[in-house]
Scaffold this active site. Structure first.
Site, PDB file in Angstrom:
ATOM      1  CG  ASN A 286     139.101  31.282  61.706  1.00  0.00           C
ATOM      2  OD1 ASN A 286     137.949  30.856  61.590  1.00  0.00           O
ATOM      3  ND2 ASN A 286     139.398  32.421  62.314  1.00  0.00           N
TER       4      ASN A 286
ATOM      5  CE  LYS B  55     139.701  35.318  60.015  1.00  0.00           C
ATOM      6  NZ  LYS B  55     140.397  36.613  59.791  1.00  0.00           N
TER       7      LYS B  55
ATOM      8  CG  HIS C 143     139.983  35.498  65.815  1.00  0.00           C
ATOM      9  ND1 HIS C 143     139.834  36.710  65.173  1.00  0.00           N
ATOM     10  CD2 HIS C 143     140.747  34.721  65.023  1.00  0.00           C
ATOM     11  CE1 HIS C 143     140.473  36.655  64.018  1.00  0.00           C
ATOM     12  NE2 HIS C 143     141.034  35.479  63.899  1.00  0.00           N
TER      13      HIS C 143
ATOM     14  CD  GLU D   8     138.423  38.347  62.181  1.00  0.00           C
ATOM     15  OE1 GLU D   8     139.180  38.544  61.227  1.00  0.00           O
ATOM     16  OE2 GLU D   8     137.777  37.289  62.329  1.00  0.00           O
TER      17      GLU D   8
ATOM     18  CD  GLU E 177     145.001  35.331  64.383  1.00  0.00           C
ATOM     19  OE1 GLU E 177     143.940  35.734  64.904  1.00  0.00           O
ATOM     20  OE2 GLU E 177     145.046  34.806  63.271  1.00  0.00           O
TER      21      GLU E 177
ATOM     22  N   GLY F  65     144.041  39.843  57.514  1.00  0.00           N
ATOM     23  CA  GLY F  65     143.228  40.218  56.362  1.00  0.00           C
ATOM     24  C   GLY F  65     143.769  41.373  55.548  1.00  0.00           C
TER      25      GLY F  65
ATOM     26  CB  SER G 297     148.703  38.481  55.744  1.00  0.00           C
ATOM     27  OG  SER G 297     147.683  39.461  55.836  1.00  0.00           O
TER      28      SER G 297
HETATM   29  O1  LIG Z   1     142.121  33.373  61.984  1.00  0.00           O
HETATM   30  C1  LIG Z   1     142.850  33.765  61.064  1.00  0.00           C
HETATM   31  C2  LIG Z   1     143.517  35.066  61.185  1.00  0.00           C
HETATM   32  O2  LIG Z   1     142.591  36.030  61.586  1.00  0.00           O
HETATM   33  C3  LIG Z   1     144.287  35.475  59.952  1.00  0.00           C
HETATM   34  O3  LIG Z   1     143.401  35.789  58.910  1.00  0.00           O
HETATM   35  P1  LIG Z   1     144.068  36.059  57.463  1.00  0.00           P
HETATM   36  O4  LIG Z   1     144.911  34.831  57.137  1.00  0.00           O
HETATM   37  O5  LIG Z   1     142.907  36.244  56.526  1.00  0.00           O
HETATM   38  O6  LIG Z   1     144.937  37.295  57.626  1.00  0.00           O
END
Ligand SMILES: O=C[C@H](O)COP(=O)(O)O
Length: 232
Positions: A7, A9, A90, A92, A158, A164, A196
């Site tokens: 992802n 983002k 998600h 976010e 998640e 993050g 993470s």
């Molecule tokens: O979509 C991915 C998740 O939000 C995990 O993000 P991350 O690997 O940067 O912690």
């Protein structure tokens, strides 16, 4: 075969995508990879679909399949752009766009109607975990976010506090939650862990029972690291 969902983002660039495609051409990893790119890059990534195990996904879709929703993305348009998967709910988006379980369910229903496999995201906050409420929060999210008629979908666990932050969930906590979700949803459900995940820790996580794959954010923008997770 495990599933690696990358992802990006609202990150990356067309240049990075072209570098990735250059690095990955003619390669097919032993793991399945679903590349969830910013929608504007999807058409540029189309040639990746010629490679086995490569798939495209959206990062969100509207609950309606069409209409006067300026700036939003239809599940139909994601399908037309070559996507066969889409993230919904998600954290976010649940947080920043105040998406309720009901809204996530409606988006997942639109995804199914358009021929996409929804990847339904759930997760607890640090406060909820510290109060011992994680499993009850997750139970409510899965009960209220998954369409009744959905037969083919992923659930991505998640923990919000792991996204993050570099603070990956402990293996025993991942194992406990995934066993709980399998109990709630049936052994056929496909479960991803996200939060993470890196090239250094992904193998330990993928080795756990009831972990069918990972949902990777930041580390997926590092082309070599993503290649290690896909197992080129
Ligand atoms: O979509 C991915 C998740 O939000 C995990 O993000 P991350 O690997 O940067 O912690």
């Amino acid at each position: 075969m495990k599933t690696i969902v990358a992802n990006w983002k609202m990150n990356g660039s067309l240049d990075l995508l072209n570098q990735a495609m250059e690095a990955w051409q003619l390669k097919s990893g032993t793991n399945k990879v679903i590349l969830c790119l910013p929608s504007v890059f999807l058409s540029a990534a189309h040639t990746l679909l010629r490679q086995p195990n490569f798939f495209l996904g959206g990062q969100d879709c509207h609950a309606a399949l069409q209409g006067a929703f300026t700036g939003d993305t239809s599940a139909h348009h994601l399908y037309d752009a070559g996507c066969r998967y889409v993230l919904v709910g998600h954290s976010e988006r649940r947080q920043h766009h105040h998406e309720s379980n009901a809204m996530v369910k409606a988006k997942a229903q639109a995804a199914v109607a358009a021929g996409l496999t929804p990847i339904i995201c759930v997760g607890e906050s640090l406060e909820q975990r510290e109060q011992g409420l994680a499993l009850s929060v997750l139970q409510e999210q899965v009960e209220q976010s998954i369409p009744d008629n959905a037969t083919d979908f992923y659930v991505a666990y998640e923990p919000i506090w792991a996204i993050g932050t570099g603070r990956v969930a402990a293996l025993e906590d991942i194992q406990q939650v995934h066993a709980f979700l399998k109990q709630q949803l049936g052994v056929g459900v496909k479960l991803l862990y996200g939060g993470s995940v890196t090239a250094d820790n992904h193998a330990f996580i993928l080795s756990l029972e009831n972990v069918d794959g990972v949902l990777v954010g930041g580390a997926s923008l590092k082309i070599d690291d993503l290649g290690k997770m896909v197992r080129f």
